[in-house]
Structure formats: C-alpha cells, structure tokens
Design a protein around this motif. Structure first.
Motif, PDB file in Angstrom:
ATOM      1  N   VAL A   1      18.341  -1.142 -11.315  1.00 59.68           N
ATOM      2  CA  VAL A   1      18.910  -0.250 -10.364  1.00 59.68           C
ATOM      3  C   VAL A   1      18.224   1.086 -10.861  1.00 59.68           C
ATOM      4  O   VAL A   1      17.752   1.171 -11.956  1.00 59.68           O
ATOM      5  N   HIS A   2      18.406   2.384 -10.301  1.00 54.57           N
ATOM      6  CA  HIS A   2      18.381   3.582 -10.482  1.00 54.57           C
ATOM      7  C   HIS A   2      16.750   3.903 -10.677  1.00 54.57           C
ATOM      8  O   HIS A   2      16.556   4.775 -11.502  1.00 54.57           O
ATOM      9  N   GLY A   3      15.952   3.128 -10.307  1.00 53.62           N
ATOM     10  CA  GLY A   3      14.640   3.569 -10.168  1.00 53.62           C
ATOM     11  C   GLY A   3      14.083   4.750  -9.544  1.00 53.62           C
ATOM     12  O   GLY A   3      14.820   4.870  -8.431  1.00 53.62           O
ATOM     13  N   ILE A   4      13.394   5.507 -10.048  1.00 54.19           N
ATOM     14  CA  ILE A   4      12.973   7.017  -9.673  1.00 54.19           C
ATOM     15  C   ILE A   4      11.799   6.657  -8.569  1.00 54.19           C
ATOM     16  O   ILE A   4      10.771   6.368  -9.282  1.00 54.19           O
ATOM     17  N   PRO A   5      11.700   7.099  -7.385  1.00 48.83           N
ATOM     18  CA  PRO A   5      10.640   6.857  -6.609  1.00 48.83           C
ATOM     19  C   PRO A   5       9.683   7.829  -7.023  1.00 48.83           C
ATOM     20  O   PRO A   5       9.800   9.147  -6.959  1.00 48.83           O
ATOM     21  N   THR A   6       8.340   7.242  -7.077  1.00 46.58           N
ATOM     22  CA  THR A   6       7.295   8.199  -7.622  1.00 46.58           C
ATOM     23  C   THR A   6       6.069   7.638  -6.658  1.00 46.58           C
ATOM     24  O   THR A   6       6.105   6.747  -6.048  1.00 46.58           O
ATOM     25  N   ASP A   7       4.781   8.182  -7.034  1.00 44.57           N
ATOM     26  CA  ASP A   7       3.670   8.037  -6.234  1.00 44.57           C
ATOM     27  C   ASP A   7       2.697   7.175  -7.162  1.00 44.57           C
ATOM     28  O   ASP A   7       1.558   7.150  -7.040  1.00 44.57           O
TER      29      ASP A   7
ATOM     30  N   ALA B   1      14.877   3.244  -5.932  1.00 44.01           N
ATOM     31  CA  ALA B   1      13.604   2.580  -5.681  1.00 44.01           C
ATOM     32  C   ALA B   1      13.367   1.676  -6.742  1.00 44.01           C
ATOM     33  O   ALA B   1      12.527   2.248  -7.816  1.00 44.01           O
ATOM     34  N   SER B   2      13.713   0.454  -6.906  1.00 42.33           N
ATOM     35  CA  SER B   2      13.668  -0.043  -8.019  1.00 42.33           C
ATOM     36  C   SER B   2      12.881  -1.368  -7.763  1.00 42.33           C
ATOM     37  O   SER B   2      13.152  -2.313  -7.084  1.00 42.33           O
ATOM     38  N   VAL B   3      11.510  -1.641  -8.409  1.00 39.09           N
ATOM     39  CA  VAL B   3      10.606  -2.499  -8.035  1.00 39.09           C
ATOM     40  C   VAL B   3      10.623  -3.724  -9.202  1.00 39.09           C
ATOM     41  O   VAL B   3      10.509  -3.583 -10.433  1.00 39.09           O
ATOM     42  N   ASN B   4      10.527  -5.176  -8.760  1.00 39.32           N
ATOM     43  CA  ASN B   4      10.466  -5.984  -9.229  1.00 39.32           C
ATOM     44  C   ASN B   4      11.367  -6.270 -10.526  1.00 39.32           C
ATOM     45  O   ASN B   4      12.752  -6.645 -10.345  1.00 39.32           O
ATOM     46  N   ASN B   5      11.162  -5.905 -11.882  1.00 38.67           N
ATOM     47  CA  ASN B   5      12.200  -6.268 -12.795  1.00 38.67           C
ATOM     48  C   ASN B   5      13.061  -5.017 -13.121  1.00 38.67           C
ATOM     49  O   ASN B   5      13.997  -5.081 -13.940  1.00 38.67           O
ATOM     50  N   GLU B   6      12.945  -3.919 -12.309  1.00 37.48           N
ATOM     51  CA  GLU B   6      13.789  -2.798 -12.577  1.00 37.48           C
ATOM     52  C   GLU B   6      15.335  -3.259 -11.702  1.00 37.48           C
ATOM     53  O   GLU B   6      14.967  -3.617 -10.351  1.00 37.48           O
TER      54      GLU B   6
ATOM     55  N   GLY C   1       0.772  -1.191  -0.011  1.00 39.74           N
ATOM     56  CA  GLY C   1      -0.126  -0.111   0.152  1.00 39.74           C
ATOM     57  C   GLY C   1       0.762   1.149   0.033  1.00 39.74           C
ATOM     58  O   GLY C   1       0.076   2.208  -0.323  1.00 39.74           O
ATOM     59  N   MET C   2       2.002   1.113   0.423  1.00 38.98           N
ATOM     60  CA  MET C   2       3.007   2.267   0.251  1.00 38.98           C
ATOM     61  C   MET C   2       3.401   2.618  -1.102  1.00 38.98           C
ATOM     62  O   MET C   2       3.287   1.399  -2.047  1.00 38.98           O
ATOM     63  N   THR C   3       3.829   3.749  -1.465  1.00 40.79           N
ATOM     64  CA  THR C   3       4.406   4.054  -2.862  1.00 40.79           C
ATOM     65  C   THR C   3       5.865   4.074  -2.507  1.00 40.79           C
ATOM     66  O   THR C   3       6.670   4.592  -1.632  1.00 40.79           O
ATOM     67  N   PRO C   4       6.830   3.958  -3.521  1.00 37.48           N
ATOM     68  CA  PRO C   4       8.167   4.333  -3.443  1.00 37.48           C
ATOM     69  C   PRO C   4       8.549   5.699  -2.887  1.00 37.48           C
ATOM     70  O   PRO C   4       9.399   6.106  -2.333  1.00 37.48           O
ATOM     71  N   LEU C   5       7.476   6.721  -3.488  1.00 36.51           N
ATOM     72  CA  LEU C   5       7.841   7.895  -2.893  1.00 36.51           C
ATOM     73  C   LEU C   5       7.602   8.148  -1.590  1.00 36.51           C
ATOM     74  O   LEU C   5       8.276   8.982  -0.724  1.00 36.51           O
ATOM     75  N   ASP C   6       6.671   7.311  -0.761  1.00 33.49           N
ATOM     76  CA  ASP C   6       6.460   7.427   0.635  1.00 33.49           C
ATOM     77  C   ASP C   6       7.951   7.207   1.512  1.00 33.49           C
ATOM     78  O   ASP C   6       8.380   7.765   2.377  1.00 33.49           O
TER      79      ASP C   6
END
Length: 269
Positions: A83-89, A76-81, A41-46
C-alpha cells in the motif's frame, strides 16, 4: 451536527449518507476509468494525472493529495508494494505486473475511499488467484456489516476466507477505518481476529473495508520515502477496498457503482 455513538464513532443521518454516496460515486467512477485506462507502457504518474482530472471535473477534491504530506492523488502500489506507493514516472508498467490503485475524493465535505488491484495484460495465474482471494475476502467482510453484529466480525470474516484459500499473509499492521467528514476516523478495523468483539454495528456507521493479502509472508517494511509499504520477502501483494454504510437493509457499498447489489446478492445478503 455530527452525531457520534458512545464509542466516538460517527453516525450519519439518511441525508448525510446520501452525501457520502455522492462522494463514493466520484471515487467509483474514477477507479472505473483508471481500470479501463491502464495498459503496458503507462507509468503510475500517468494514472495519477487521469485520476486528478476525473475527480476535479466532478467538482470534488482529491483527498490523498497533501494528506500528511502525501504528494499525489492516488496511491499506486506495484507488485510487491502493499500500500501507499507514490506514483512517479520512474518506471513503466509491464505486461505481467499488478498494480493496486487506491483513490479518495472529498465532495461537499464528505469522503469516499476505495481501491482495486488491476492486472497489466496477462499475469501469472498465482497473481490472478491472489487478486481473486483478496477481493472475495473484502466482500465477505462487507457482508458482515449488519446492525447488531460486532466490529471484529469484519476482520474475522476476512481472515477466515483468506486462510481457507491457501498459505497467504495478512499484514497485521494495516486495515480498514471509519470514514465520513474525515478520510480516516474511528474505528480502526483489523483484517483478522475473533468474532463478537468490539462495538456493535449501528445504522449510519460508515466504514472502509480494505484487506491487503500477500502471496508470501505477512511481514512488511516501509521504504525510505516513508510511505511505500513492501513485503519483506519481495513477493506480490493485492489490495481491495470499499467504503460501506451500515443500514437496516444491510450493507450499502457507497463506492460501488451498483451499491454492491450484484456481489452481495451472490453471497445471499
């Protein structure tokens, strides 16, 4: 003021290593907080908001924010990401996801850099094993940080362990790096290769060891945001990192809260 060896690699004095440790502990405590905070339920931006407050509350500066235009405190890199994922909501984390959280901080001009991959609730056993293999490979690489060994021994140990555990992909373009008065310094550290090559490791070197391991192919691509690296085949990836000092007593893991003592003891280091 800042000593370098003949290869241009920064060599820290004992006093400078203590400052590196202080910066490393800021990062270690921040990642520990994030690991305890993350939930469905959280977002990477949180998570990014939590990280920035934690770093600044310790009197440090987020080293990623503004670095070559990067807009956030953490990657914040989720699943198939990879590295270098940009956290957003733009999306919420869901049960079964995994997220790599990469964090850096500057304290009194010295850098710390570390990353963990965290499961969101219950995850597929294949992902649990992927994370285990990646983290263990990092520790095998760290264990090679002894005076007199060579730079390529690190990547050799990482690759040897990963390959011993199954069919995984190690993206060849990405690896570790020197760290100190800058976040990214010489030398670059591959996560693969033959042993006994490159500069000899010396007391006072500080290196960030960071394997990235894919569940499928080693091949990756960069998304249109010019930052986020994803796997070509859409399969998941894991990423772990610690900043480590080479000492006469062996590796000192600057971003681990216990200095790496527990895990290195398990490897009989």
């Amino acid at each position: 003021m800042f000593k370098r060896n003949r290869h241009g690699i920064q060599i820290k004095s004992p006093e400078q290593l203590e400052k590196m440790r202080a910066a490393g502990l800021v990062v270690g405590r921040t990642l520990d907080l994030l690991k305890r905070s993350v939930q469905p339920g959280m977002t990477p931006l949180d998570l990014d908001v939590i990280a920035e407050k934690a770093i600044r509350d310790e009197g440090a500066i987020p080293s990623f924010k503004g670095y070559q235009g990067f807009p956030a405190t953490i990657c914040a890199s989720v699943n198939n990401e990879v590295v270098h994922g940009i956290p957003t909501d733009a999306r919420k984390l869901r049960e079964g996801d995994i997220i790599s959280i990469d964090c850096g901080a500057i304290l009194e001009g010295w850098h710390g850099d570390s990353a963990v991959t965290v499961p969101i609730g219950e995850v597929d056993p294949k992902l649990t094993e992927l994370m285990r293999v990646t983290e263990e490979a990092m520790w095998r690489g760290i264990a090679a940080l002894k005076p007199g060994r060579h730079l390529s021994d690190i990547g050799h140990e990482v690759e040897r362990y990963v390959k011993s555990q199954g069919r995984y992909g190690i993206p060849p373009e990405y690896g570790g790096h020197g760290i100190g008065t800058e976040m990214h310094m010489d030398p670059w550290i591959a996560n693969h290769g033959k042993p006994g090559r490159g500069p000899a490791l010396e007391e006072g070197m500080c290196l960030a060891i960071e394997p990235m391991v894919n569940l499928g192919t080693e091949r990756t691509r960069v998304l249109a945001d010019d930052w986020t690296v994803v796997t070509i085949d859409g399969k998941h990836s894991a990423h772990f990192e610690h900043s480590v000092a080479v000492t006469h007593n062996g590796p000192w893991v600057l971003t681990a809260l216990d200095g790496g003592k527990e895990r290195l003891a398990q490897l009989q280091i």
